[in-house]
Design an enzyme around this catalytic site. Sequence first.
Site, short mmCIF file in Angstrom:
data_model
loop_
_atom_site.label_atom_id
_atom_site.label_comp_id
_atom_site.label_asym_id
_atom_site.label_seq_id
_atom_site.Cartn_x
_atom_site.Cartn_y
_atom_site.Cartn_z
CE1 TYR A 27 -3.89 2.27 0.57
CE2 TYR A 27 -2.45 3.33 2.18
CZ TYR A 27 -3.59 3.34 1.40
OH TYR A 27 -4.44 4.42 1.45
CD GLU A 28 3.05 3.44 4.50
OE1 GLU A 28 4.28 3.46 4.66
OE2 GLU A 28 2.25 3.85 5.36
CE1 TYR A 88 -2.86 -1.75 4.59
CE2 TYR A 88 -3.32 -3.84 5.67
CZ TYR A 88 -3.36 -3.04 4.54
OH TYR A 88 -3.91 -3.52 3.38
N GLY A 95 -12.97 3.45 7.54
CA GLY A 95 -14.20 4.22 7.65
C GLY A 95 -15.18 3.69 8.69
CB SER A 100 -11.33 7.30 15.37
OG SER A 100 -11.30 8.06 14.17
CG ASN A 126 -1.53 6.98 2.91
OD1 ASN A 126 -2.69 7.05 2.54
ND2 ASN A 126 -1.11 6.09 3.79
CE1 TYR A 133 -2.87 8.10 11.48
CE2 TYR A 133 -1.57 8.70 9.55
CZ TYR A 133 -2.01 7.76 10.47
OH TYR A 133 -1.58 6.45 10.37
#
Length: 152
Positions: A27-28, A88, A95, A100, A126, A133
């Site tokens: 993903y990164e 991750y 969502g 959080s 990203n 964040y």
Amino acid sequence: MNNFMIRTIKEHEMDDLIRLIEEHTAYEKTAYDSTGKKERLQAHLFQSKSQLKCWVVEIDGKLKGFCTYTIDYSTWDAANFLYMDCLYLCEDTRGMGIGSEIIRKLKEIAQENDCVNLQWQTPVFNQPAIDFYQKNGASCKDKVRFTLTIKA
């Protein structure tokens, strides 16, 4: 919405953790070689005095994410800080409020350890993570991260 659990990783879940780490690095957009990582992580994570802590996110009996952190010391602040090394979540779990909740739990750990702040990083491309964040009250500082390889 599925119920989720954030908890400390168990030793028998190392294969799942390695899979999630591989997904995270992809993903990164980072190269990843898993050779020996499972054994080294396992040896470190399950020591009684390990600095590295790992939580996993479990949904319906499956691991769908992870977070690792350490408590470090800041010379500038002359105080402890919590460093979140990785966070991750599999795409299908984003969502749902899990990230959080992880940040909330990290703040509690930071307070318990007299930390002045939480620190972490994410790639500049990203944007979804940056937005997440900032939504959770974080601010960023522009810096360039360097890596000097010592041992391959």
